[in-house]
Design an enzyme around this catalytic site. Sequence first.
Site, short mmCIF file in Angstrom:
data_model
loop_
_atom_site.label_atom_id
_atom_site.label_comp_id
_atom_site.label_asym_id
_atom_site.label_seq_id
_atom_site.Cartn_x
_atom_site.Cartn_y
_atom_site.Cartn_z
N GLY A 18 0.77 -1.23 0.00
CA GLY A 18 0.00 0.00 0.00
C GLY A 18 0.81 1.28 0.00
N VAL A 66 5.46 -2.09 15.67
CA VAL A 66 5.75 -0.74 16.16
C VAL A 66 5.12 -0.45 17.52
CG1 VAL A 66 6.07 0.20 13.84
CG2 VAL A 66 3.79 0.29 14.91
N ASN A 92 3.57 5.20 9.09
CA ASN A 92 2.44 4.80 8.24
C ASN A 92 1.68 3.59 8.79
OD1 ASN A 92 0.96 4.54 5.56
ND2 ASN A 92 2.09 2.60 5.60
N TYR A 156 -10.83 3.87 15.24
CA TYR A 156 -9.94 4.30 14.15
C TYR A 156 -9.91 5.82 14.04
CZ TYR A 156 -8.02 4.70 9.43
OH TYR A 156 -7.24 5.03 8.33
N GLU A 190 -7.07 3.87 -3.38
CA GLU A 190 -7.17 2.57 -4.05
C GLU A 190 -6.10 1.61 -3.51
OE1 GLU A 190 -9.36 1.30 -5.80
OE2 GLU A 190 -10.28 2.70 -7.20
N MET A 193 -6.77 -3.20 0.46
CA MET A 193 -7.82 -3.36 1.46
C MET A 193 -9.12 -2.72 0.98
SD MET A 193 -7.97 -2.08 5.44
CE MET A 193 -6.59 -3.12 5.90
#
Length: 264
Positions: A18, A66, A92, A156, A190, A193
């Site tokens: 991604g 992380v 990220n 989220y 895009e 996922m």
Amino acid sequence: MAPAASERVAVITGAARGIGLASARWFLARGWRVVVLDKDAPTLVAAAAELERESPHRSMAQHCDVSDPAQVNALVAKVEAAWGRIDALVNNAGVAVFKPLVATSFEEWRYVMATNLDGAFLCSQACVPLLRRQGGAIVNIASISGLRASTLRVAYGTSKAALIHFTKQQAVELAGLGIRCNVIAPGPVETAMAKQVHTAEIRADYHAAIPLARYGSEEEIAAGIGFLCSPEASYVTGQVLAVDGGFDAAGVGLPTLRRDFSDL
């Protein structure tokens, strides 16, 4: 082999696929070396092989969660031993649980916060000693969900909103160390996922709500990240860059009215 004095090094988390992988390619294409991190070991191995074929001997792949301080500190020690510098950190790595507030367990809440927020804190803290040596940049990847609320995103969206404020806090505190800190808020992109979980109806809704009437590409997000890490952004810090096709600017603007206006 240690990089030449002019060869900058970028550390990118969540880089097995991604936006993270696209960002690694952006940096490599411009002469940087990259350290790609991910906790998905099989996917990371495949991505590392692709990068090695495309840009031999310029990337380092490391398995790393992380949210684990010990793993993060060990990773930074490896980068220092191998290449001696870090010029950019791209936080990220991210996970999501899409459930209503009343259906989200505390374990799910902590799972999202541990990666999306704790991970950025831990990686930033660990990389600062290397970033400050020659000055550098941190770019955190939030989301449009951190700027505007939406359904099923209590964990989220909250994590991404917190990440946006964390970035501003970083910018204020780290400016004196020569480290700039900014945040990207992508709109619908895009990614693999999105292709899997966005139904035709959801895609149509997004196309109707976004002024540019399309999803963004991973490469378009990577370009924004790269800019914020580059000398061209040397006076930019503490900023939120929404790479979203106008999604946030449109707010609750009615798609029908925009369509009518486009016919004028």
